[in-house]
Design a protein around this motif. Structure first.
Motif, PDB file in Angstrom:
ATOM      1  N   LEU A 131       0.836  -1.198   0.000  1.00 55.28           N
ATOM      2  CA  LEU A 131       0.000   0.000   0.000  1.00 55.28           C
ATOM      3  C   LEU A 131       0.874   1.252   0.000  1.00 55.28           C
ATOM      4  O   LEU A 131       2.033   1.212   0.408  1.00 55.28           O
ATOM      5  CB  LEU A 131      -0.898   0.020   1.247  1.00 55.28           C
ATOM      6  N   GLU A 132       0.286   2.359  -0.455  1.00 62.70           N
ATOM      7  CA  GLU A 132       1.026   3.628  -0.408  1.00 62.70           C
ATOM      8  C   GLU A 132       1.097   4.152   1.025  1.00 62.70           C
ATOM      9  O   GLU A 132       2.025   4.871   1.393  1.00 62.70           O
ATOM     10  CB  GLU A 132       0.350   4.673  -1.306  1.00 62.70           C
ATOM     11  N   SER A 133       0.091   3.816   1.827  1.00 62.48           N
ATOM     12  CA  SER A 133       0.025   4.234   3.227  1.00 62.48           C
ATOM     13  C   SER A 133      -0.518   3.065   4.030  1.00 62.48           C
ATOM     14  O   SER A 133      -1.297   2.263   3.509  1.00 62.48           O
ATOM     15  CB  SER A 133      -0.907   5.440   3.375  1.00 62.48           C
ATOM     16  N   TYR A 134      -0.070   2.961   5.264  1.00 66.27           N
ATOM     17  CA  TYR A 134      -0.573   1.898   6.143  1.00 66.27           C
ATOM     18  C   TYR A 134      -1.397   2.475   7.283  1.00 66.27           C
ATOM     19  O   TYR A 134      -1.635   1.805   8.285  1.00 66.27           O
ATOM     20  CB  TYR A 134       0.595   1.034   6.640  1.00 66.27           C
ATOM     21  N   ARG A 135      -1.853   3.737   7.106  1.00 64.15           N
ATOM     22  CA  ARG A 135      -2.785   4.317   8.060  1.00 64.15           C
ATOM     23  C   ARG A 135      -4.011   3.416   8.170  1.00 64.15           C
ATOM     24  O   ARG A 135      -4.359   2.706   7.221  1.00 64.15           O
ATOM     25  CB  ARG A 135      -3.196   5.727   7.631  1.00 64.15           C
ATOM     26  N   LEU A 136      -4.666   3.471   9.310  1.00 65.17           N
ATOM     27  CA  LEU A 136      -5.749   2.531   9.587  1.00 65.17           C
ATOM     28  C   LEU A 136      -6.828   2.478   8.493  1.00 65.17           C
ATOM     29  O   LEU A 136      -7.196   1.383   8.055  1.00 65.17           O
ATOM     30  CB  LEU A 136      -6.375   2.836  10.948  1.00 65.17           C
ATOM     31  N   PRO A 137      -7.346   3.623   8.005  1.00 65.77           N
ATOM     32  CA  PRO A 137      -8.404   3.527   6.981  1.00 65.77           C
ATOM     33  C   PRO A 137      -7.936   2.844   5.698  1.00 65.77           C
ATOM     34  O   PRO A 137      -8.701   2.126   5.054  1.00 65.77           O
ATOM     35  CB  PRO A 137      -8.778   4.994   6.711  1.00 65.77           C
ATOM     36  N   VAL A 138      -6.658   3.045   5.346  1.00 69.45           N
ATOM     37  CA  VAL A 138      -6.126   2.468   4.099  1.00 69.45           C
ATOM     38  C   VAL A 138      -5.890   0.966   4.270  1.00 69.45           C
ATOM     39  O   VAL A 138      -6.265   0.154   3.419  1.00 69.45           O
ATOM     40  CB  VAL A 138      -4.816   3.179   3.694  1.00 69.45           C
ATOM     41  N   ALA A 139      -5.264   0.606   5.390  1.00 64.29           N
ATOM     42  CA  ALA A 139      -5.012  -0.817   5.658  1.00 64.29           C
ATOM     43  C   ALA A 139      -6.331  -1.578   5.826  1.00 64.29           C
ATOM     44  O   ALA A 139      -6.474  -2.712   5.352  1.00 64.29           O
ATOM     45  CB  ALA A 139      -4.144  -0.973   6.899  1.00 64.29           C
TER      46      ALA A 139
END
Length: 208
Positions: A131-139
């Motif tokens: 993923l580009e980001s592993y912030r909670l909403p993205v993960a």
């Protein structure tokens, strides 16, 4: 995606200010055999002198002093937490933060820190998805869990639970020890469990 028989309690805290001892909301989600079987959300009155509500934190989670001033403090809620979590591994997104909140808020009210191992869904997500980001909403979206209210403690705990169940299925493992092993993510620990772990791995050392 087949269901996997993982058991754990997912947890998320919101804090009133930068202090780890300023817990003002907690969400708990119990998972048995890969399925959410119980949920609990409570507002918490933060202990003095950690009870100032910073403008930044309020902007993030929307919880104000007025919303918690009649709520129970952590001293009253700790037995509720203990009953809910039992001896479960605690799972959280950026688990170090949530474990510090448990430890610091418990110490601030003069009680013994509960014993728990923990596993971080952020670290597991990094070893599971690209993923580009592993912030909670993205993960969570990668795990098929989306459209939740980020920074609502219960919703965040549910999102975290969804990531761990999905990751276990993706790695074809049926418990958190195996998931930690295959993703090479280390367990954390708080309470006496942390002291024992630290002594075993580092010998005598000052507790942080």
């Amino acid at each position: 995606m087949h269901s996997v028989p993982v058991d754990f309690t997912a947890i998320d805290f919101e804090t009133a200010n930068p202090s780890s001892a300023s817990a003002c909301s907690v969400g708990l989600v119990k998972v048995r055999d890969g399925v959410v079987v119980d949920r609990l959300h409570r507002y918490i009155r933060p202990p003095f002198p950690h009870d100032e509500f910073s403008e930044w934190n309020v902007r993030v989670h929307g919880i104000t002093r007025d919303m918690v001033e009649r709520e129970a403090g952590w001293a009253e809620l700790l037995p509720v937490f203990r009953d809910f979590a039992g001896a479960d591994v605690l799972v959280a997104h950026n688990a170090g933060f949530d474990m510090r909140v448990i430890a610091a808020t418990t110490e601030a009210v003069g009680l013994d820190v509960p014993d728990h191992r923990s596993l971080c869904s952020l670290q597991v997500a990094r070893k599971t998805y690209h993923l580009e980001s592993y912030r909670l909403p993205v993960a969570a979206m990668a795990a098929g869990f989306e459209g939740f209210s980020h920074h609502d403690a219960l919703a965040d705990a549910e999102a975290c639970a969804a990531i761990m169940v999905h990751a276990a299925a993706r790695h074809d493992v049926d418990d958190l020890d195996r998931l930690a092993h295959v993703t090479r993510v280390a367990f954390g620990a708080i309470g006496q469990a942390a002291t024992a772990t630290r002594k075993a791995t580092h010998g005598p050392m000052a507790l942080q």
